[in-house]
Write a protein that holds these residues in place. Structure first.
Motif, mmCIF file in Angstrom:
data_model
loop_
_atom_site.group_PDB
_atom_site.id
_atom_site.type_symbol
_atom_site.label_atom_id
_atom_site.label_comp_id
_atom_site.label_asym_id
_atom_site.label_seq_id
_atom_site.Cartn_x
_atom_site.Cartn_y
_atom_site.Cartn_z
ATOM 1 N N UNK A 50 60.467 -5.505 19.919
ATOM 2 C CA UNK A 50 61.630 -4.967 20.411
ATOM 3 C C UNK A 50 62.998 -5.705 20.097
ATOM 4 N N UNK A 51 62.804 -6.962 19.885
ATOM 5 C CA UNK A 51 63.860 -7.690 19.211
ATOM 6 C C UNK A 51 64.486 -7.424 17.908
ATOM 7 N N UNK A 52 63.794 -6.434 17.457
ATOM 8 C CA UNK A 52 64.255 -5.970 15.940
ATOM 9 C C UNK A 52 65.473 -5.027 16.211
ATOM 10 N N UNK A 53 65.459 -4.403 17.504
ATOM 11 C CA UNK A 53 66.377 -3.147 17.839
ATOM 12 C C UNK A 53 68.000 -3.775 17.763
ATOM 13 N N UNK A 54 68.745 -2.732 17.107
ATOM 14 C CA UNK A 54 70.245 -2.904 17.053
ATOM 15 C C UNK A 54 71.037 -1.716 17.445
ATOM 16 N N UNK A 55 72.177 -1.931 17.521
ATOM 17 C CA UNK A 55 72.877 -0.646 17.927
ATOM 18 C C UNK A 55 73.852 -0.225 16.407
ATOM 19 N N UNK A 56 74.548 0.964 16.567
ATOM 20 C CA UNK A 56 75.512 1.323 15.300
ATOM 21 C C UNK A 56 76.506 0.418 15.375
ATOM 22 N N UNK A 57 76.814 0.510 13.999
ATOM 23 C CA UNK A 57 77.935 -0.498 13.872
ATOM 24 C C UNK A 57 77.677 -1.953 13.731
ATOM 25 N N UNK A 58 76.423 -2.202 13.815
ATOM 26 C CA UNK A 58 76.156 -3.719 13.340
ATOM 27 C C UNK A 58 76.100 -3.973 11.956
ATOM 28 N N UNK A 59 75.526 -4.988 11.731
ATOM 29 C CA UNK A 59 74.935 -5.578 10.513
ATOM 30 C C UNK A 59 73.636 -5.983 10.458
ATOM 31 N N UNK A 60 72.853 -6.014 9.186
ATOM 32 C CA UNK A 60 71.519 -6.409 8.823
ATOM 33 C C UNK A 60 71.731 -7.483 7.861
ATOM 34 N N UNK A 61 71.126 -8.537 7.897
ATOM 35 C CA UNK A 61 71.110 -9.809 7.031
ATOM 36 C C UNK A 61 69.871 -9.461 5.833
ATOM 37 N N UNK A 62 70.350 -9.640 4.588
ATOM 38 C CA UNK A 62 69.486 -9.545 3.696
ATOM 39 C C UNK A 62 69.085 -11.172 3.301
ATOM 40 N N UNK A 63 67.995 -11.961 3.767
ATOM 41 C CA UNK A 63 67.766 -13.157 3.862
ATOM 42 C C UNK A 63 67.896 -13.746 2.325
ATOM 43 N N UNK A 64 68.519 -14.916 2.394
ATOM 44 C CA UNK A 64 68.625 -15.594 0.945
ATOM 45 C C UNK A 64 67.376 -15.730 0.349
ATOM 46 N N UNK A 65 67.426 -15.654 -1.016
ATOM 47 C CA UNK A 65 66.175 -15.554 -1.795
ATOM 48 C C UNK A 65 65.517 -14.499 -1.917
ATOM 49 N N UNK A 66 65.997 -13.406 -1.337
ATOM 50 C CA UNK A 66 65.242 -12.071 -1.248
ATOM 51 C C UNK A 66 65.938 -11.095 -2.164
ATOM 52 N N UNK A 67 65.254 -10.073 -2.452
ATOM 53 C CA UNK A 67 66.038 -8.851 -3.229
ATOM 54 C C UNK A 67 65.970 -7.391 -2.742
ATOM 55 N N UNK A 68 64.929 -7.263 -2.199
ATOM 56 C CA UNK A 68 64.267 -5.809 -1.916
ATOM 57 C C UNK A 68 64.346 -5.428 -0.403
ATOM 58 N N UNK A 69 65.611 -5.251 0.147
ATOM 59 C CA UNK A 69 65.784 -4.842 1.310
ATOM 60 C C UNK A 69 65.984 -3.473 1.410
ATOM 61 N N UNK A 70 65.191 -2.641 1.812
ATOM 62 C CA UNK A 70 65.188 -1.074 1.868
ATOM 63 C C UNK A 70 65.360 -0.305 3.293
ATOM 64 N N UNK A 71 66.079 0.690 2.995
ATOM 65 C CA UNK A 71 66.455 1.421 4.296
ATOM 66 C C UNK A 71 65.414 2.372 4.355
ATOM 67 N N UNK A 72 65.225 3.074 5.683
ATOM 68 C CA UNK A 72 64.330 3.994 5.746
ATOM 69 C C UNK A 72 64.877 5.208 7.032
ATOM 70 N N UNK A 73 65.491 6.080 6.746
ATOM 71 C CA UNK A 73 66.118 6.774 7.844
ATOM 72 C C UNK A 73 64.842 7.492 8.616
ATOM 73 N N UNK A 74 64.949 7.568 9.911
ATOM 74 C CA UNK A 74 63.855 8.484 10.683
ATOM 75 C C UNK A 74 64.168 8.723 11.964
#
Length: 517
Positions: free
Chosen positions: A60-84
């Motif tokens: 549940x700590x992964x929950x966020x609301x609209x208008x927020x940001x998501x961080x792509x961690x340093x050293x990574x390249x494959x952050x993918x979205x999945x609308x559900x």
């Protein structure tokens, strides 16, 4: 027997109510259950159709609301979205049938089940790290009363930077929404406020810093076309990476890239095209070196560091057979690794084109990092040339080390960047090598190098320092250098070496006395 709320219960409820992350939900979810494959379009894209639904949990700590940001961690390249489509449980459900299951759903809304494919293989299907990060489950912004909806007539749409990329409906799902509720309820109680993420259709892909992802769920056939509104999330570049001393590091291969991007073509693996993963501007990435530690390493000769590592039982920590383009320059940084395997024509055809491992390494290297290349000591072709050296310099790399050859050697030497290699060779990479993998443990110049290892280079060569020993080793080396400088002064003054180098008790006492404040 009745149970009264305790002061602790009241405090927890107050905290949940005040936590903006759960502003779109009635309560903080006790459980978030997500499904793997659920849409026909996604199953066709992946080339496998499950007979039954399968699930994983998200914190549940992964929950966020609209208008927020998501961080792509340093050293990574494959952050993918999945609308559900997200289902919010109302009345608790335990062992309910299909016919009654929908009555236990209080609300429907939009969600985005973000995932970091760089960590996917490490989780072996659990998705704990790849999908459990803070902000990886935006939900909202508005709840739709489930009683007003036909669960077979919901529409899901996703936009990236205003472009529609996902558009599918719940009647195209492999498993009806009510079945998911009923199935889960036969394994455990679905409690009030629990959330079920019901899977994503085709169209999910990689997003990069600066992208804005929007997800909306609505029911076009229901009176008034009830809608969740658009759930908006902006991708930003994170400044924190992962500590190799604590756990596994991000790692990707062509399978992960293909699934993250949606196809091999989109990932640039078969068509020769190169997916754009970030701007050309250097992005600062974290490293294990504090400014103070870096300064001490820059001031300490490699020979002195080598001596201290030897005293600690580490003899095989030098990268042998490489010489610098800038022997006058000191190189200090943390390792970013790149592995080449011997050339085999069919493998070069599948791995040598597009955004191959070599290009990915140079596009991802961060400020203060050193690209270390495993070329098996093979100097019969280049392992980099002027373009890649310029790219590394533009991104703020601290240097390049390869136990292979370098093309365009004079031009590379003209770049203000330390490059250690076995020398010049005019041939292209494909004569001897296939670019294979990045950010893995490699061998270079007769020693093992892991991502995050500390490298120091000068005119004597390059040494690899385990990060956990760096402070201890450099402090001891600095102290030894002070002793050696004092001994040199005594020798220059005419004293004999016997008893002085190394110091016997008499000379040690004299040294300690002179060093005392």
């Amino acid at each position: 027997m009745t149970t009264e709320n305790t002061p602790a219960d009241a405090a927890i409820a107050l905290l949940n109510a005040a936590d903006a992350r759960y502003g779109a939900l009635p309560v903080r979810p006790g459980k978030i259950i997500a499904i793997h494959l659920s849409y026909r379009s996604r199953a066709e894209q992946r080339g496998r159709t499950p007979q039954h639904p399968s699930y994983f949990f998200k914190p549940s700590s992964s929950v966020a609301t609209t208008g927020g940001t998501i961080e792509r961690p340093a050293g990574t390249e494959l952050l993918a979205f999945e609308g559900e489509i997200a289902l919010v449980i109302g009345a608790p459900a335990r062992r309910v049938g299909m016919a009654d299951a929908w009555a236990h759903v209080a609300s429907v809304t939009a969600s985005n089940d973000f995932g970091l494919y760089d960590l996917r293989a490490n989780d072996k299907g659990s998705n704990v790290r790849s999908k459990g990060g803070d902000g990886f489950t935006p939900i909202g912004p508005h709840l739709i009363d489930a009683r007003t909806l036909d669960p077979e007539a919901l529409r899901l749409r996703t936009w990236v930077n205003g472009v529609l990329v996902q558009d599918d409906t719940s009647d195209a799902m492999l498993f009806p929404l009510a079945q998911l509720v009923a199935d889960l309820s036969q394994h455990f109680t679905l409690e009030t406020g629990d959330v079920i993420l019901t899977g994503t259709p085709a169209g999910s892909s990689v997003v990069v810093p600066g992208d804005v992802v929007e997800v909306e769920v609505d029911s076009p056939t229901a009176p008034g076309r009830p809608t969740s509104g658009r759930l908006a999330t902006t991708v930003v570049q994170g400044v924190d990476g992962f500590d190799a001393t604590l756990g596994s590091l991000p790692a990707v291969d062509d399978t992960q890239r293909t699934e993250a991007w949606g196809s091999a073509e989109a990932a640039g693996l078969s068509s020769g095209t190169t997916p754009v993963v970030e701007s050309a501007q250097a992005v600062e990435t974290p490293h294990a070196l504090s400014p103070a530690l870096r300064a001490k390493l820059e001031a300490t000769p490699v020979a002195a560091l080598s001596g201290q590592l030897r005293k600690r039982g580490l003899n095989n920590v030098t990268i042998d057979g490489v010489r610098p383009t800038h022997p006058e320059s000191k190189m200090v940084g943390t390792a970013r690794t790149l592995r080449f395997v011997p050339n085999r024509e069919d493998l070069f055809a599948s791995h040598g084109g597009g955004q191959n491992a070599q290009k990915r390494a140079f596009d991802a290297v961060g400020v203060g990092e050193i690209i270390v290349i495993e070329a098996r000591g093979e100097a019969g072709s280049g392992t980099l040339g002027d373009i890649l050296a310029l790219r590394a310099h533009a991104r703020g790399a601290a240097g390049i080390v390869t136990d292979g050859g370098v093309r365009d050697y004079d031009t590379v030497a003209g770049v203000d960047l330390p490059v250690y290699s076995k020398g010049a060779h005019p041939a292209v990479l494909g004569r001897k090598h296939v670019p294979w993998d990045v950010d893995v443990t490699i061998g270079c110049g007769g020693t093992t190098v892991q991502p995050g290892d500390i490298l120091v280079g000068d005119s004597d060569g390059v040494i690899v320092i385990p990060p956990a020993l760096a402070e201890e080793v450099v402090d001891a080396a600095i102290a030894q250098e002070a002793e050696d400088a004092w001994i040199a002064q005594q020798v220059a003054a005419g004293h004999a070496i016997e008893g002085l180098f190394p110091m016997n008790a008499a000379w040690r006492a004299r040294f300690d006395q002179e060093q005392s404040p």
